[in-house]
Scaffold this motif. Structure first.
Motif, PDB file in Angstrom:
ATOM      1  N   ASN A  65      11.299   4.596   4.004  1.00  0.00           N
ATOM      2  CA  ASN A  65      10.514   4.754   2.794  1.00  0.00           C
ATOM      3  C   ASN A  65       9.905   3.445   2.314  1.00  0.00           C
ATOM      4  OD1 ASN A  65      11.095   7.471   2.620  1.00  0.00           O
ATOM      5  ND2 ASN A  65      13.056   7.060   1.614  1.00  0.00           N
ATOM      6  N   TRP A  66       8.749   3.555   1.700  1.00  0.00           N
ATOM      7  CA  TRP A  66       8.134   2.380   1.073  1.00  0.00           C
ATOM      8  C   TRP A  66       8.994   1.949  -0.105  1.00  0.00           C
ATOM      9  CZ3 TRP A  66       2.257   3.940   0.432  1.00  0.00           C
ATOM     10  CH2 TRP A  66       1.676   4.049   1.706  1.00  0.00           C
ATOM     11  N   PRO A  67       9.266   0.655  -0.211  1.00  0.00           N
ATOM     12  CA  PRO A  67      10.120   0.209  -1.315  1.00  0.00           C
ATOM     13  C   PRO A  67       9.445   0.366  -2.684  1.00  0.00           C
ATOM     14  CG  PRO A  67       9.338  -1.664  -0.021  1.00  0.00           C
ATOM     15  CD  PRO A  67       8.899  -0.427   0.691  1.00  0.00           C
ATOM     16  N   LEU A  68      10.262   0.258  -3.718  1.00  0.00           N
ATOM     17  CA  LEU A  68       9.795   0.402  -5.100  1.00  0.00           C
ATOM     18  C   LEU A  68       9.452  -0.973  -5.665  1.00  0.00           C
ATOM     19  CD1 LEU A  68       9.595   2.659  -7.331  1.00  0.00           C
ATOM     20  CD2 LEU A  68      11.875   1.950  -8.058  1.00  0.00           C
TER      21      LEU A  68
ATOM     22  N   SER B  85       6.309   1.378 -12.467  1.00  0.00           N
ATOM     23  CA  SER B  85       6.633   1.017 -11.089  1.00  0.00           C
ATOM     24  C   SER B  85       5.836   1.880 -10.132  1.00  0.00           C
ATOM     25  CB  SER B  85       8.142   1.161 -10.859  1.00  0.00           C
ATOM     26  OG  SER B  85       8.589   2.406 -11.334  1.00  0.00           O
ATOM     27  N   LEU B  86       5.883   1.516  -8.872  1.00  0.00           N
ATOM     28  CA  LEU B  86       5.244   2.328  -7.835  1.00  0.00           C
ATOM     29  C   LEU B  86       5.798   1.951  -6.465  1.00  0.00           C
ATOM     30  CD1 LEU B  86       3.179   0.093  -6.513  1.00  0.00           C
ATOM     31  CD2 LEU B  86       1.649   0.856  -8.305  1.00  0.00           C
ATOM     32  N   HIS B  87       5.482   2.748  -5.474  1.00  0.00           N
ATOM     33  CA  HIS B  87       5.934   2.476  -4.113  1.00  0.00           C
ATOM     34  C   HIS B  87       4.799   1.861  -3.307  1.00  0.00           C
ATOM     35  CE1 HIS B  87       9.815   4.593  -4.164  1.00  0.00           C
ATOM     36  NE2 HIS B  87       9.248   5.308  -5.113  1.00  0.00           N
TER      37      HIS B  87
ATOM     38  N   ALA C 122       4.149  -0.482   0.703  1.00  0.00           N
ATOM     39  CA  ALA C 122       4.768  -1.046   1.905  1.00  0.00           C
ATOM     40  C   ALA C 122       5.018  -2.542   1.756  1.00  0.00           C
ATOM     41  CB  ALA C 122       3.887  -0.763   3.123  1.00  0.00           C
ATOM     42  N   ASP C 123       4.099  -3.252   1.096  1.00  0.00           N
ATOM     43  CA  ASP C 123       4.297  -4.684   0.883  1.00  0.00           C
ATOM     44  C   ASP C 123       3.624  -5.120  -0.423  1.00  0.00           C
ATOM     45  OD1 ASP C 123       1.591  -4.760   1.405  1.00  0.00           O
ATOM     46  OD2 ASP C 123       1.803  -5.575   3.431  1.00  0.00           O
TER      47      ASP C 123
ATOM     48  N   GLU D   3       1.054  -6.947  -1.094  1.00  0.00           N
ATOM     49  CA  GLU D   3      -0.396  -6.811  -1.174  1.00  0.00           C
ATOM     50  C   GLU D   3      -0.797  -5.380  -1.552  1.00  0.00           C
ATOM     51  OE1 GLU D   3      -1.691  -8.564   2.503  1.00  0.00           O
ATOM     52  OE2 GLU D   3      -3.772  -8.166   1.929  1.00  0.00           O
ATOM     53  N   MET D   4      -0.154  -4.431  -0.888  1.00  0.00           N
ATOM     54  CA  MET D   4      -0.451  -3.032  -1.183  1.00  0.00           C
ATOM     55  C   MET D   4       0.016  -2.670  -2.596  1.00  0.00           C
ATOM     56  SD  MET D   4       0.882   0.484   0.535  1.00  0.00           S
ATOM     57  CE  MET D   4       0.357   0.384   2.204  1.00  0.00           C
TER      58      MET D   4
ATOM     59  N   VAL E  82      -3.393   2.474 -10.173  1.00  0.00           N
ATOM     60  CA  VAL E  82      -2.531   3.338 -10.985  1.00  0.00           C
ATOM     61  C   VAL E  82      -2.503   2.884 -12.447  1.00  0.00           C
ATOM     62  CG1 VAL E  82      -0.179   4.216 -11.328  1.00  0.00           C
ATOM     63  CG2 VAL E  82      -1.087   3.980  -9.014  1.00  0.00           C
TER      64      VAL E  82
ATOM     65  N   GLY F  64      -2.732   9.561 -11.016  1.00  0.00           N
ATOM     66  CA  GLY F  64      -2.061   8.497 -11.771  1.00  0.00           C
ATOM     67  C   GLY F  64      -0.948   9.060 -12.649  1.00  0.00           C
TER      68      GLY F  64
ATOM     69  N   TYR G 282       2.948   8.035 -12.697  1.00  0.00           N
ATOM     70  CA  TYR G 282       3.737   7.528 -13.844  1.00  0.00           C
ATOM     71  C   TYR G 282       5.009   8.356 -13.986  1.00  0.00           C
ATOM     72  CZ  TYR G 282      -0.962   6.152 -15.746  1.00  0.00           C
ATOM     73  OH  TYR G 282      -2.227   5.695 -15.939  1.00  0.00           O
TER      74      TYR G 282
ATOM     75  N   SER H 273       7.665   7.895 -11.277  1.00  0.00           N
ATOM     76  CA  SER H 273       8.383   6.636 -11.501  1.00  0.00           C
ATOM     77  C   SER H 273       9.408   6.801 -12.618  1.00  0.00           C
ATOM     78  CB  SER H 273       7.433   5.510 -11.913  1.00  0.00           C
ATOM     79  OG  SER H 273       6.441   5.341 -10.955  1.00  0.00           O
TER      80      SER H 273
ATOM     81  N   ARG I  64      12.007   9.247  -4.659  1.00  0.00           N
ATOM     82  CA  ARG I  64      10.702   9.903  -4.561  1.00  0.00           C
ATOM     83  C   ARG I  64      10.740  10.952  -3.452  1.00  0.00           C
ATOM     84  NH1 ARG I  64       5.469   8.035  -6.113  1.00  0.00           N
ATOM     85  NH2 ARG I  64       6.672   6.739  -7.515  1.00  0.00           N
TER      86      ARG I  64
ATOM     87  N   ALA J 270       1.896   1.754   7.889  1.00  0.00           N
ATOM     88  CA  ALA J 270       1.840   0.752   6.811  1.00  0.00           C
ATOM     89  C   ALA J 270       3.143  -0.033   6.750  1.00  0.00           C
ATOM     90  CB  ALA J 270       1.558   1.429   5.474  1.00  0.00           C
ATOM     91  N   MET J 271       4.245   0.694   6.909  1.00  0.00           N
ATOM     92  CA  MET J 271       5.563   0.043   6.855  1.00  0.00           C
ATOM     93  C   MET J 271       5.743  -0.901   8.055  1.00  0.00           C
ATOM     94  SD  MET J 271       7.725   0.270   4.510  1.00  0.00           S
ATOM     95  CE  MET J 271       8.827  -1.118   4.476  1.00  0.00           C
TER      96      MET J 271
ATOM     97  N   ALA K 290       3.659  -3.960   7.530  1.00  0.00           N
ATOM     98  CA  ALA K 290       4.269  -4.844   6.521  1.00  0.00           C
ATOM     99  C   ALA K 290       5.419  -5.635   7.145  1.00  0.00           C
ATOM    100  CB  ALA K 290       4.768  -4.021   5.334  1.00  0.00           C
TER     101      ALA K 290
END
Lengths: 96, 318
Positions: A6-9, A27-29, A31-32, A34-35, A43, B80, B84, B87, B96, B302-303, B306
């Motif tokens: 999973n993409w981190p928070l 907050s949001l998820h 990959a890194d 920059e993203m 958002v 959006g 929110y 989260s 999630r 993407a992961m 990264a």
């Protein structure tokens, strides 16, 4: 559900205009980092809410525990002498 | 913890909420409070996400650039709002992925209104005017709800939502003052969306199972019936401005109550749709699950990218 990593928070802080501090927006998820910045732009700042964004991975935040609120914050409650109103000054003294 | 200790904590907790104190993620909370909030906030988030589907379908066919940028911005807002809310929900200790899993498996619900099809351009008007109108009535009181992250998310949502309703009303106004065909199209959209919009405010008070507890926790400040009455009372004069007719022969002003009386709602239809038998339930789930599955390689890539970048950076640092 797929077993992908999973993409981190990330926690998002936005400065709404110069002169003000960055404030936690949510907050949001991603990959890194920059993203996370790019996603935060979409958002949290769709309506000119910011001029600068900080992102920090949530796992790097150390938070105090509400259970320790007593020892952390109560000592300040009985230190009224830290406030100006504690001190008696005659009314005729101006500019103080 | 002993049962007595828990009971004591629960009493303190309820007292804090009664004093209008906010509850924050790391605070102690009864398990039922946590679960109820996960359920409601995630349902709310799912509704925003699924709610993009009926409108997203019309973006490429918007009749003018003005309408297109507005609709695009509205749908983007809904994404959006979903984010929110997800989260906020995650601060309660759910991931999630769990939340998506619950939506995709059908375990979690979303607003029944999105299981109706958007057949004509006028539906974009009716959805903005009525569906967002009803949503605003539901959401405004939540800006004061007891759980801090939810309240903060709702403040942002409500700030952004009023443009949604106004752009919908503008679409209706334009059509209602257009050619006879355009006016018919607006009337037809009102006819189809009116009753589902009333249902959207939830079952009647005597059938609503969560009302009492939700009132105590400020997840609700008014009952479903009160919200519905408020919606009808403020919407009927708006329909008059449009010169359109609300499709309810029993609708009439009650001088004594200073409110509109209205006809019976077809609750069988509501429960059918909630249980998955609405016109678009299957279609909506197919679209969501499909998007999630087709996007898997993108998320993985993407992961992986990264991680590769991170490793490269670490090597350079040595």
């Amino acid at each position: 559900m797929a077993n992908t990593k999973n993409w981190p928070l990330w926690e998002i802080f936005v400065r709404s205009k110069n002169g003000l501090e960055h404030r936690h927006f949510g907050s949001l998820h991603a990959a890194d980092a920059e993203m996370a910045l790019e996603n935060a732009r979409d958002v949290y700042t769709r309506r000119n809410e910011g001029v600068s964004i900080w992102v920090v991975e949530s796992k790097h935040i150390t938070a105090s525990n509400p259970e320790n609120n007593g020892e952390l914050f109560e000592p300040a409650q009985d230190k009224v002498y830290r406030h100006p109103t504690f001190y008696d000054v005659p009314d005729e003294v101006k500019h103080m | 913890m002993s049962e007595e200790q828990i009971k004591n904590l629960e009493q303190q907790f309820e007292a804090r909420i009664a004093r209008d104190e906010k509850i924050e993620p790391k605070d102690w909370m009864p398990e039922k409070y946590r679960q109820t909030h996960i359920r409601q906030i995630s349902q709310h988030a799912h509704s925003e996400i699924v709610g993009m589907l009926p409108e997203g379908n019309w973006i490429t066919r918007a009749p003018s650039l003005r309408r297109k940028v507005a609709l695009l911005a509205k749908v983007q807002d809904e994404a959006g709002h979903g984010l929110y809310l997800y989260s906020a929900c995650e601060t309660l200790g759910v991931t999630r992925d769990d939340l998506y899993g619950q939506l995709h498996s059908g375990k979690a619900k979303y607003s029944s209104i999105f299981n109706y099809p958007a057949l004509t351009w006028a539906d974009m008007g009716a959805i903005g005017w009525l569906v967002d109108g009803a949503a605003i009535i539901n959401q405004v009181p939540l800006c004061n709800t007891s759980y801090g992250p939810y309240a903060r998310a709702m403040i942002r949502v409500c700030k952004e939502e009023s443009f949604h309703q106004r752009q919908g009303f503008e679409i209706m106004l334009k059509l209602a003052n257009g050619t006879a065909e355009q006016k018919d199209m607006a009337q037809d959209a009102l006819n189809r969306w009116w009753w589902p919009s009333l249902m959207m405010l939830g079952p009647t008070d005597d059938k609503s199972v969560h009302t009492e507890q939700s009132m105590k926790w400020k997840l609700k400040r008014k009952t479903n019936d009160e919200l519905r009455q408020q919606f009808i009372d403020q919407t009927v004069p708006q329909a008059d401005v449009l010169g359109l007719k609300i499709p309810d022969p029993d609708l009439k002003w009650n001088e004594e109550r200073q409110s509109y009386d209205f006809g019976d709602i077809d609750w069988d239809e509501f429960w059918q749709v909630v249980k998955g038998h609405g016109p678009m339930n299957k279609e909506r789930m197919k679209a969501r699950v499909g998007a999630w599955e087709r996007g898997e390689w993108v998320r993985d890539a993407a992961m992986a990218h990264a991680e590769k970048k991170k490793t490269r950076k670490e090597k350079q640092a040595v």
